[in-house]
Design a protein around this motif. Sequence first.
Motif, PDB file in Angstrom:
ATOM      1  N   VAL A  33      -6.831   1.006  12.358  1.00  0.00           N
ATOM      2  CA  VAL A  33      -7.082   1.277  11.189  1.00  0.00           C
ATOM      3  C   VAL A  33      -6.840  -0.183  10.352  1.00  0.00           C
ATOM      4  O   VAL A  33      -5.794  -0.757  10.351  1.00  0.00           O
ATOM      5  N   ARG A  34      -7.975  -0.366   9.783  1.00  0.00           N
ATOM      6  CA  ARG A  34      -8.099  -1.900   9.051  1.00  0.00           C
ATOM      7  C   ARG A  34      -7.391  -1.606   7.937  1.00  0.00           C
ATOM      8  O   ARG A  34      -6.677  -2.587   7.364  1.00  0.00           O
ATOM      9  N   SER A  35      -7.718  -0.504   7.010  1.00  0.00           N
ATOM     10  CA  SER A  35      -7.013  -0.356   5.795  1.00  0.00           C
ATOM     11  C   SER A  35      -7.239   1.053   5.193  1.00  0.00           C
ATOM     12  O   SER A  35      -7.845   1.734   5.675  1.00  0.00           O
ATOM     13  N   VAL A  36      -6.154   1.363   4.197  1.00  0.00           N
ATOM     14  CA  VAL A  36      -6.061   2.706   3.677  1.00  0.00           C
ATOM     15  C   VAL A  36      -6.019   2.258   2.250  1.00  0.00           C
ATOM     16  O   VAL A  36      -4.836   1.797   1.831  1.00  0.00           O
ATOM     17  N   GLU A  37      -6.723   3.072   1.440  1.00  0.00           N
ATOM     18  CA  GLU A  37      -6.530   2.729  -0.181  1.00  0.00           C
ATOM     19  C   GLU A  37      -6.473   4.172  -0.891  1.00  0.00           C
ATOM     20  O   GLU A  37      -6.981   5.012  -0.134  1.00  0.00           O
ATOM     21  N   VAL A  38      -5.745   4.103  -1.998  1.00  0.00           N
ATOM     22  CA  VAL A  38      -5.674   5.385  -2.812  1.00  0.00           C
ATOM     23  C   VAL A  38      -6.016   5.298  -4.192  1.00  0.00           C
ATOM     24  O   VAL A  38      -5.817   4.046  -4.786  1.00  0.00           O
ATOM     25  N   ARG A  39      -6.848   6.074  -4.778  1.00  0.00           N
ATOM     26  CA  ARG A  39      -7.097   5.914  -6.091  1.00  0.00           C
ATOM     27  C   ARG A  39      -7.005   7.321  -6.908  1.00  0.00           C
ATOM     28  O   ARG A  39      -7.265   8.470  -6.250  1.00  0.00           O
ATOM     29  N   THR A  88     -10.507   2.993   6.358  1.00  0.00           N
ATOM     30  CA  THR A  88     -11.585   2.476   7.125  1.00  0.00           C
ATOM     31  C   THR A  88     -10.964   1.973   8.592  1.00  0.00           C
ATOM     32  O   THR A  88     -10.007   1.225   8.781  1.00  0.00           O
ATOM     33  N   GLY A  89     -11.534   2.526   9.741  1.00  0.00           N
ATOM     34  CA  GLY A  89     -11.046   2.483  11.128  1.00  0.00           C
ATOM     35  C   GLY A  89     -11.958   1.312  11.726  1.00  0.00           C
ATOM     36  O   GLY A  89     -13.022   1.300  11.613  1.00  0.00           O
ATOM     37  N   THR A 143      -8.686   2.268 -10.487  1.00  0.00           N
ATOM     38  CA  THR A 143      -8.816   1.581  -9.395  1.00  0.00           C
ATOM     39  C   THR A 143      -8.366   1.750  -8.104  1.00  0.00           C
ATOM     40  O   THR A 143      -7.340   2.597  -7.954  1.00  0.00           O
ATOM     41  N   TRP A 144      -8.968   1.267  -6.866  1.00  0.00           N
ATOM     42  CA  TRP A 144      -8.454   1.489  -5.546  1.00  0.00           C
ATOM     43  C   TRP A 144      -7.226   0.625  -5.404  1.00  0.00           C
ATOM     44  O   TRP A 144      -7.105  -0.657  -5.626  1.00  0.00           O
ATOM     45  N   ASN A 145      -6.252   1.094  -4.871  1.00  0.00           N
ATOM     46  CA  ASN A 145      -4.865   0.365  -4.421  1.00  0.00           C
ATOM     47  C   ASN A 145      -4.590   0.531  -3.103  1.00  0.00           C
ATOM     48  O   ASN A 145      -4.867   1.710  -2.459  1.00  0.00           O
ATOM     49  N   PRO A 146      -4.333  -0.520  -2.325  1.00  0.00           N
ATOM     50  CA  PRO A 146      -4.016  -0.630  -0.855  1.00  0.00           C
ATOM     51  C   PRO A 146      -2.790   0.200  -0.619  1.00  0.00           C
ATOM     52  O   PRO A 146      -1.807   0.162  -1.341  1.00  0.00           O
ATOM     53  N   LEU A 147      -2.637   0.933   0.543  1.00  0.00           N
ATOM     54  CA  LEU A 147      -1.390   1.904   0.869  1.00  0.00           C
ATOM     55  C   LEU A 147      -0.749   0.900   1.835  1.00  0.00           C
ATOM     56  O   LEU A 147      -1.418   0.561   2.674  1.00  0.00           O
TER      57      LEU A 147
END
Length: 674
Positions: free
Chosen positions: A237-243, A282-283, A248-252
Amino acid sequence: MSQTRDPVVELNGETVAYSGTLNDGETASLTLPKSTVTTGSNTVTLSLPGVSDGPGMRADLSYSFEELDGTLAPEVDTDGDGTPEVSSGEVLSDGETTSNGVQPEVGDTWSVSADGNAPTVSADITERTQTRSPTIEINGETVGLDGTLADGETATLDASASWLQSGTNYVTVSTDSPVSGPASLVTLDYSHGAETATEATVEETTWSQTTTVANTWASARSNARVTVPMNDRVVDVRSVEVRKNGTTWNPLAADRYELNGTDLTAELGDVAEGSMVEVRATGSKVRVRDGSVTVLEPTTSSDRLDTRVRIDDAGPNFGLSVDETVFSDRVHYADNSTWGPQTGETTITAQGDQTLALPNATIGAQTTVRTWPVEVAPVTGQTTVAGLEGDRSEPGITVRGDGNSDVDYTFPNAADGKPYILWSQTNEIVRDEALASSPITLTDDNSDETLVFLVDDGSASSSGPGDGPTGSVSGGSAGGGPMAGAGGGVLAQLRGIAPSGETLLLGVTLLGGLLVVGRRTGVITEERQAAATSAAGSAASTVGGLVERAIANEIVFGVLLLAGGGWLLASGVLPEQTTLIVSLAAVPVAMFLVLQQFDRFDFRIWAGSTALVGVLGLQVLAPELFETIAEEAGVIIVAGGLLLAWRAVSAWRAEANTPDEVNRIEITGDDGEN
């Protein structure tokens, strides 16, 4: 003048001494511990050292006791181990106490001891009961623990998510309290998560997948959690974001999500009623070894890999593990690299792992990763592809390995119905061959050499370390062997067994041997040979004469023929196809010589064995011929029936044209006078 030196006072066996000299009239006070005094009688003595050269020393002793009303050195042993849990080394007067904490158990016997007055012992005990069989009820559904929980011990009970309901949920905890004594007490920590997704979108490329899920919460949730489905090829998993609520999108944080198989679970924390929460994950389907990359131009097509990347970090072992991508079976290489023409080296293992090593890559450099239309599958160990050869219609690779493993090499884009060979460009030899039914798989080992898939035009010489003769179907190959024609008809099958020039030369020699057999059996007579020679003309007559002289001794000629054929077969100078044809042709000659030697020659036996060998030879050289004959059996039966009918009609017509009586007139010439 008299003096007293070093007096000693003893009380009930306990001594105390004065060190020094006391002059006449001088006094000293000595104190003994209170524990020396006993109730009842006490014995006190004074001792002085002796004098050898004068009168003995003399001293007066006076003593006094302080009377105390109390308890001396009381002790309480609560567990019977001989060691007091509560004690005092002093005298406890009326009203004085000493205390200590104890852990009594039901059935304990306490032992009390003291000097002087008897002590009074009292204890404040709080009765405690273990928690037995705690049970939790959620909206009428129960789950519990069968047993007891000691003080400080915890247990986790899992309830079913189906027990929850929208709105208010009722939770009740109960225990199995004893009939008498205090009730069982238990502390309950309760929580449940929400895992509902109402909308999901997926964007997928060859190397990555981005999944977005969104949910609007009808009520407030504590410790909310969301599950994001991922492709089974995603390895990281490259990244996980929450909105939340379209902001705005914030990284988890990485410790708040986890990939378990194909499910990505993310912890959202507390969610307010009516909130709309989106999670974007995003994986990656590629593992980057000893470095990191950024994908500049992803591949979205499923037909061909064409991904442009930038190297952000590269160590000495930098590489890309691509065994989980959709093109994982094909050889990967680097193209249009900013560091030069080097394409990298791809290593494939028997387990299906593939790593593209890029030792020339530098930080900031760019390259395009593509695939070559060749699949490599070693049976054991590993095989390294160090370079590419040929083109995409006839691709090749440079192989590096220890030579100890068989490898299946597959050309997925082979043209159906065409014969292909696996040509060793290094050793100029055919390693394997087959008729393509795309894809085509040919087999060799992983020795160091360059192998190329070529369309077989018949010019390449076949040889190699294979277990079977050339023409057999290789493991994994599609279609027939090299003898099979592209059209699949009977003539195409027979065309596959057409011999080479070397085979034709040997065939002429073997024809001479068959001529010997014919003469010995009477099939070829002098009259028939003369007629054939006359028909062939003068040139054929000359050749016939030479052959006639060469085969004057048929047995000797046959033995020499077999000896020469045996030498050719053993020498290995002939291709496998030619060797097989020569072997089959030599059998009738050998059979004739054996039968003739033992004077048991029978034309029927010889002809039958020769026919059998011929049928077996065709089965080896062109196995598809008999399959074709079987498939076209109906046509053959009809043709045979027509032939027999024609022969019957011809015989009937010949018989009808023959007269019943034939008169023969013989005229003999006479040179007489009449």
